[in-house]
Scaffold this active site. Sequence first.
Site, mmCIF file in Angstrom:
data_model
loop_
_atom_site.group_PDB
_atom_site.id
_atom_site.type_symbol
_atom_site.label_atom_id
_atom_site.label_comp_id
_atom_site.label_asym_id
_atom_site.label_seq_id
_atom_site.Cartn_x
_atom_site.Cartn_y
_atom_site.Cartn_z
ATOM 1 C CB THR A 164 -7.942 -8.261 -7.052
ATOM 2 O OG1 THR A 164 -7.460 -8.376 -5.642
ATOM 3 C CG2 THR A 164 -6.852 -7.380 -7.555
ATOM 4 C CG ASP A 165 -9.389 -6.823 -1.746
ATOM 5 O OD1 ASP A 165 -8.595 -7.691 -2.506
ATOM 6 O OD2 ASP A 165 -9.666 -7.172 -0.591
ATOM 7 C CD GLU A 166 -3.752 -8.849 -3.274
ATOM 8 O OE1 GLU A 166 -2.580 -8.421 -4.009
ATOM 9 O OE2 GLU A 166 -3.739 -9.948 -2.921
ATOM 10 C CG ASP A 195 -2.151 -17.207 -23.898
ATOM 11 O OD1 ASP A 195 -2.793 -16.333 -23.195
ATOM 12 O OD2 ASP A 195 -0.841 -17.101 -23.958
ATOM 13 C CE LYS A 208 -7.028 -9.238 -11.524
ATOM 14 N NZ LYS A 208 -7.671 -10.404 -12.376
ATOM 15 C CE LYS A 230 -3.812 -17.427 -5.037
ATOM 16 N NZ LYS A 230 -3.388 -18.180 -6.246
ATOM 17 N N GLY A 283 7.073 -5.898 0.377
ATOM 18 C CA GLY A 283 5.904 -5.215 0.031
ATOM 19 C C GLY A 283 4.339 -5.539 0.521
ATOM 20 C CB ALA A 303 -7.935 -15.916 -17.676
ATOM 21 C CB ALA A 304 -5.793 -13.673 -13.594
ATOM 22 C CE1 TYR A 316 -3.560 -11.229 -9.557
ATOM 23 C CE2 TYR A 316 -3.445 -10.213 -7.218
ATOM 24 C CZ TYR A 316 -4.132 -10.742 -8.302
ATOM 25 O OH TYR A 316 -5.528 -11.111 -8.031
ATOM 26 N N PRO A 352 4.374 -21.830 7.119
ATOM 27 C CG PRO A 352 4.688 -21.483 4.855
ATOM 28 C CD PRO A 352 3.961 -22.452 5.704
ATOM 29 C CG PHE A 361 -10.242 -21.006 -6.169
ATOM 30 C CD1 PHE A 361 -11.208 -21.705 -5.460
ATOM 31 C CD2 PHE A 361 -10.213 -19.669 -5.562
ATOM 32 C CE1 PHE A 361 -11.678 -21.460 -4.357
ATOM 33 C CE2 PHE A 361 -10.514 -19.341 -4.507
ATOM 34 C CZ PHE A 361 -11.448 -20.343 -3.723
ATOM 35 C CE1 TYR A 397 5.312 -16.663 3.293
ATOM 36 C CE2 TYR A 397 3.744 -14.899 2.124
ATOM 37 C CZ TYR A 397 4.476 -16.225 2.124
ATOM 38 O OH TYR A 397 4.529 -17.122 0.764
HETATM 39 P P1 NAD Z 1 -6.337 -19.412 -10.203
HETATM 40 O O1 NAD Z 1 -4.803 -18.907 -10.384
HETATM 41 O O2 NAD Z 1 -7.102 -20.545 -9.311
HETATM 42 O O3 NAD Z 1 -6.971 -19.729 -11.800
HETATM 43 C C1 NAD Z 1 -6.531 -18.699 -12.948
HETATM 44 C C2 NAD Z 1 -6.868 -19.736 -14.172
HETATM 45 O O4 NAD Z 1 -6.481 -18.748 -15.315
HETATM 46 C C3 NAD Z 1 -6.137 -20.910 -14.038
HETATM 47 O O5 NAD Z 1 -7.259 -21.876 -14.632
HETATM 48 C C4 NAD Z 1 -5.252 -20.747 -15.292
HETATM 49 O O6 NAD Z 1 -5.039 -22.000 -15.888
HETATM 50 C C5 NAD Z 1 -5.956 -19.654 -16.102
HETATM 51 N N1 NAD Z 1 -4.866 -18.841 -16.896
HETATM 52 C C6 NAD Z 1 -3.950 -18.287 -16.567
HETATM 53 N N2 NAD Z 1 -3.362 -17.852 -17.517
HETATM 54 C C7 NAD Z 1 -3.955 -17.981 -18.669
HETATM 55 C C8 NAD Z 1 -4.103 -17.352 -19.973
HETATM 56 N N3 NAD Z 1 -2.979 -16.606 -20.343
HETATM 57 N N4 NAD Z 1 -4.856 -17.903 -20.860
HETATM 58 C C9 NAD Z 1 -6.079 -18.571 -20.278
HETATM 59 N N5 NAD Z 1 -6.038 -18.950 -19.136
HETATM 60 C C10 NAD Z 1 -5.160 -18.691 -18.407
HETATM 61 O O7 NAD Z 1 -7.193 -17.968 -9.769
HETATM 62 P P2 NAD Z 1 -8.157 -17.579 -8.913
HETATM 63 O O8 NAD Z 1 -7.798 -17.480 -7.519
HETATM 64 O O9 NAD Z 1 -9.289 -18.452 -9.435
HETATM 65 O O10 NAD Z 1 -8.619 -16.129 -9.512
HETATM 66 C C11 NAD Z 1 -9.331 -16.013 -10.740
HETATM 67 C C12 NAD Z 1 -9.725 -14.413 -10.869
HETATM 68 O O11 NAD Z 1 -10.165 -13.678 -9.892
HETATM 69 C C13 NAD Z 1 -8.083 -13.786 -11.193
HETATM 70 O O12 NAD Z 1 -8.427 -12.601 -12.118
HETATM 71 C C14 NAD Z 1 -7.926 -13.028 -9.737
HETATM 72 O O13 NAD Z 1 -7.010 -11.957 -10.114
HETATM 73 C C15 NAD Z 1 -9.410 -12.714 -9.379
HETATM 74 N N6 NAD Z 1 -9.417 -12.642 -7.848
HETATM 75 C C16 NAD Z 1 -8.918 -13.766 -7.138
HETATM 76 C C17 NAD Z 1 -9.044 -13.726 -5.692
HETATM 77 C C18 NAD Z 1 -8.687 -14.651 -4.746
HETATM 78 O O14 NAD Z 1 -8.917 -14.823 -3.670
HETATM 79 N N7 NAD Z 1 -8.434 -15.891 -5.370
HETATM 80 C C19 NAD Z 1 -9.962 -12.621 -5.107
HETATM 81 C C20 NAD Z 1 -10.200 -11.480 -6.115
HETATM 82 C C21 NAD Z 1 -9.869 -11.514 -7.255
HETATM 83 O O1 DAU Z 2 -7.444 -9.729 -1.847
HETATM 84 C C1 DAU Z 2 -7.601 -10.650 -3.084
HETATM 85 C C2 DAU Z 2 -6.293 -11.372 -3.546
HETATM 86 O O2 DAU Z 2 -6.201 -12.314 -2.472
HETATM 87 C C3 DAU Z 2 -6.536 -11.872 -4.861
HETATM 88 O O3 DAU Z 2 -6.443 -10.868 -5.662
HETATM 89 C C4 DAU Z 2 -5.037 -12.817 -5.312
HETATM 90 O O4 DAU Z 2 -5.532 -13.357 -6.544
HETATM 91 C C5 DAU Z 2 -5.337 -13.978 -4.188
HETATM 92 O O5 DAU Z 2 -3.981 -14.642 -4.273
HETATM 93 C C6 DAU Z 2 -5.207 -13.275 -2.657
HETATM 94 O O6 DAU Z 2 -3.908 -12.576 -2.447
HETATM 95 P P1 DAU Z 2 -3.326 -12.638 -1.062
HETATM 96 O O7 DAU Z 2 -1.721 -12.227 -1.282
HETATM 97 O O8 DAU Z 2 -3.934 -12.088 0.162
HETATM 98 O O9 DAU Z 2 -3.434 -14.150 -0.641
HETATM 99 P P2 DAU Z 2 -2.608 -15.136 -0.185
HETATM 100 O O10 DAU Z 2 -3.204 -16.447 0.214
HETATM 101 O O11 DAU Z 2 -1.218 -15.448 -0.932
HETATM 102 O O12 DAU Z 2 -1.997 -14.756 1.224
HETATM 103 C C7 DAU Z 2 -2.874 -14.222 2.492
HETATM 104 C C8 DAU Z 2 -2.224 -13.615 3.406
HETATM 105 O O13 DAU Z 2 -1.381 -15.005 4.073
HETATM 106 C C9 DAU Z 2 -1.182 -12.691 3.084
HETATM 107 O O14 DAU Z 2 -1.205 -11.742 3.966
HETATM 108 C C10 DAU Z 2 0.064 -13.393 3.004
HETATM 109 C C11 DAU Z 2 0.009 -14.353 4.024
HETATM 110 N N1 DAU Z 2 0.609 -15.944 3.669
HETATM 111 C C12 DAU Z 2 0.400 -16.376 2.589
HETATM 112 C C13 DAU Z 2 1.229 -17.700 2.214
HETATM 113 C C14 DAU Z 2 0.986 -18.240 0.894
HETATM 114 C C15 DAU Z 2 1.339 -16.267 4.851
HETATM 115 O O15 DAU Z 2 1.395 -15.769 6.030
HETATM 116 N N2 DAU Z 2 2.027 -17.405 4.516
HETATM 117 C C16 DAU Z 2 2.012 -17.973 3.296
HETATM 118 O O16 DAU Z 2 2.871 -19.091 3.154
#
Ligand code: NAD
Ligand code: DAU
Length: 340
Positions: free
Chosen positions: A129-131, A64, A158, A193, A279, A86-87, A154, A209, A11, A211
């Site tokens: 990530t802020d997590e 990888d 990180k 997500k 959690g 990558a993650a 997760y 759904p 993404f 939570y």
């Molecule tokens: P995503 O799951 O959409 O994409 C992850 C990508 O990494 C995929 O293309 C996957 O194929 C690749 N990947 C996984 N394992 C691998 C490996 N071993 N070697 C090479 N490639 C690999 O994730 P995203 O939401 O785009 O997040 C990207 C980064 O940003 C992550 O590090 C995540 O922790 C961080 N991040 C995400 C968010 C969010 O809201 N999505 C917020 C803050 C930080």
């Molecule tokens: O804060 C940054 C993080 O945001 C990134 O590091 C992660 O990679 C990314 O996945 C995201 O984590 P969250 O757990 O916050 O995102 P998610 O979309 O899974 O969930 C967002 C909120 O919505 C969380 O409070 C859980 C809730 N949720 C999520 C799903 C998938 C639901 O209520 N129902 C659902 O089906």
Amino acid sequence: MKLLVTGGAGFIGSNFIRYMYQKYPDYLIINLDSLSYAGNLENLRDIVEQDQKKDKRYTFVKGDIADSKLVNTIVEQGVDGIVNFAAESHVDRSIDNSRIFIETNILGAQVLLDAGLRHNVSRFIQISTDEVYGSLGPTGLFSETTPLAPNSPYSASKAGADLLTRSYFETFGLSTIITRCSNNYGPYQFPEKLIPLFITNALEDTQLPLYGDGLNVRDWIFVEDHCTAIDKVLHHGRPGEVYNIGGNCEKTNKEITMTLLQQLDKPQSLINYVKDRPGHDRRYAIDCSKLCTELGWSQQYDFQQGMQRTVTWYLENKPWWQRIKTGEYLDFYKRWYEER
Ligand code: NAD
Ligand code: DAU
């Protein structure tokens, strides 16, 4: 500049490559991605087509990040910067099985850091990530000095990578920077997500759904704003530093759900309150004043504009997400959902 971007088929990585490719016409970009369930080459089809016609400055390598031989072969050819996206990125999956999170998020980061050090890479950006900060009460913000207190496998993985990244700066002088961003949304987000799951479920008239009580708070940022922030950090950030990135946009999950239902003209009866995530962090909110004042970053999209772009994209790209939802992901989702 020659950049190695890892996880560029996911993404945020694909949005970042598109942004950088278009903004810097002389940059060479290598995308290293293992194509896990979340990696999708369709995410960059436009860039590949453009590149093949003209520029020849984008290269995809399937592999990888924990494969030391492969990573060193790429980096020894001369790479100026590494941006590690990558993650394994989904909290619920880490609760289901954390093993791959350790292998990719920590061991993979170690391999990249080692290769960066061995081959004198001048910039290493660890996308975190802020997590890693854990959960906030009703008030306060995460700053870069907030202690790390990850609550899910997760976020623990990180945080592990962050500490390792820090150690490569302190011990070896590798020019590392860590970014910690809040929740992203936008085009090409995998429909596990919250936002893309709920948009696509609502479009299919299936349940959303929610939570627990639906009142957990996240700080939402449009993905392009995250990309512009990483661009600033890559070019102007100070080595050894951490930069928080946030959208200044706190919303409960229920508010997000109501907004989506309204935009899609779907009934509230689609909402299904399900068992809470174990959690489950209650609230995230980011103080990103360091990034704004030191590097002059500001966000371009408010929540309304970002959501409009996002919903429109999912409406216009049904084949993209329908192909995903009929595949492996659906099995995982069904299993997870049935357990609640
Ligand atoms: P995503 O799951 O959409 O994409 C992850 C990508 O990494 C995929 O293309 C996957 O194929 C690749 N990947 C996984 N394992 C691998 C490996 N071993 N070697 C090479 N490639 C690999 O994730 P995203 O939401 O785009 O997040 C990207 C980064 O940003 C992550 O590090 C995540 O922790 C961080 N991040 C995400 C968010 C969010 O809201 N999505 C917020 C803050 C930080
Ligand atoms: O804060 C940054 C993080 O945001 C990134 O590091 C992660 O990679 C990314 O996945 C995201 O984590 P969250 O757990 O916050 O995102 P998610 O979309 O899974 O969930 C967002 C909120 O919505 C969380 O409070 C859980 C809730 N949720 C999520 C799903 C998938 C639901 O209520 N129902 C659902 O089906």
